[in-house]
Design an enzyme around this catalytic site. Structure first.
Site, mmCIF file in Angstrom:
data_model
loop_
_atom_site.group_PDB
_atom_site.id
_atom_site.type_symbol
_atom_site.label_atom_id
_atom_site.label_comp_id
_atom_site.label_asym_id
_atom_site.label_seq_id
_atom_site.Cartn_x
_atom_site.Cartn_y
_atom_site.Cartn_z
ATOM 1 N N ASP A 141 14.058 7.849 5.238
ATOM 2 C CA ASP A 141 14.333 8.383 4.446
ATOM 3 C C ASP A 141 14.444 10.204 4.109
ATOM 4 O OD1 ASP A 141 13.824 7.066 3.113
ATOM 5 O OD2 ASP A 141 15.566 6.820 1.322
ATOM 6 N N ARG A 142 12.545 10.377 4.825
ATOM 7 C CA ARG A 142 11.715 11.193 3.979
ATOM 8 C C ARG A 142 11.263 12.667 5.359
ATOM 9 N NH1 ARG A 142 9.232 6.076 2.293
ATOM 10 N NH2 ARG A 142 9.628 6.497 -0.434
#
Length: 195
Positions: A141-142
């Site tokens: 999720d980066r």
């Protein structure tokens, strides 16, 4: 090109082949023509297949399969190329964006819902950053955004605020409203490091 002639001298045919002709066939030996054409068509098809495979390999090795954004490897190549520029008067900022509560969403709604959130997040980042900025998915999720010619904290604060605002909106996933916030960190080149 395949040259078929009964009049061209051998040395002219050789010169034509040096300039790109693939074969020379005399008119008195036309039985060679069909196999030569077939060979060239096969070779052209093989070259097209090879080019397509190379493009697929490049895409798979440099872009994230879900979002279509550059992946981690491409990001590091891009950063290396930026830090190796001979001019040192080209500062840039690197923003690391981490989606909060993402694991909670995947644990409760499933991986497909998480994928939809990532797709929306990628589209929102594309919408606020221009072509000159480099957006990549670092993994999970980066995301990372590289903004050239940004060296002042005040400007970085404005960019971080824009990121927060675009991520703080409602994410509509499968008829559900999801609320996600983002954590944003920033580092400046060359001030915070040369590598």
């Amino acid at each position: 090109f395949i040259i078929v002639s009964g009049l061209i001298a051998d040395e002219i045919a050789v010169e034509a082949m040096r300039h790109g002709a693939r074969d020379f066939i005399r008119k008195d030996n036309l039985s060679r023509l069909a196999p030569a054409v077939e060979r060239e068509l096969q070779q052209t098809a093989m070259q097209a297949d090879l080019k397509a495979m190379q493009e697929d390999f490049y895409r798979v090795s440099h872009f994230d399969g879900l979002t279509g954004l550059p992946n981690c490897e491409y990001l590091f190549k891009h950063l290396r190329s930026m830090t190796l520029r001979p001019e040192h008067d080209h500062p840039f900022a690197v923003f690391l964006i981490d989606l909060n509560r993402f694991r909670q969403i995947t644990n409760t709604l499933g991986v497909l819902a998480g994928d939809k959130v990532l797709l929306v997040a990628a589209e929102r980042l594309r919408a606020i950053f221009g072509e000159k900025d480099f957006i990549a998915r670092l993994g999970a999720d980066r995301f990372v955004v590289v903004v050239p010619h940004l060296a002042q904290e005040a400007q970085a604060g404005d960019v971080a605020t824009a990121i927060h605002q675009c991520m703080n909106g409602v994410f509509q996933v499968d008829g559900q409203e999801l609320f996600i916030k983002a954590s944003v960190g920033v580092s400046f080149y060359p001030r915070n490091g040369q590598n």
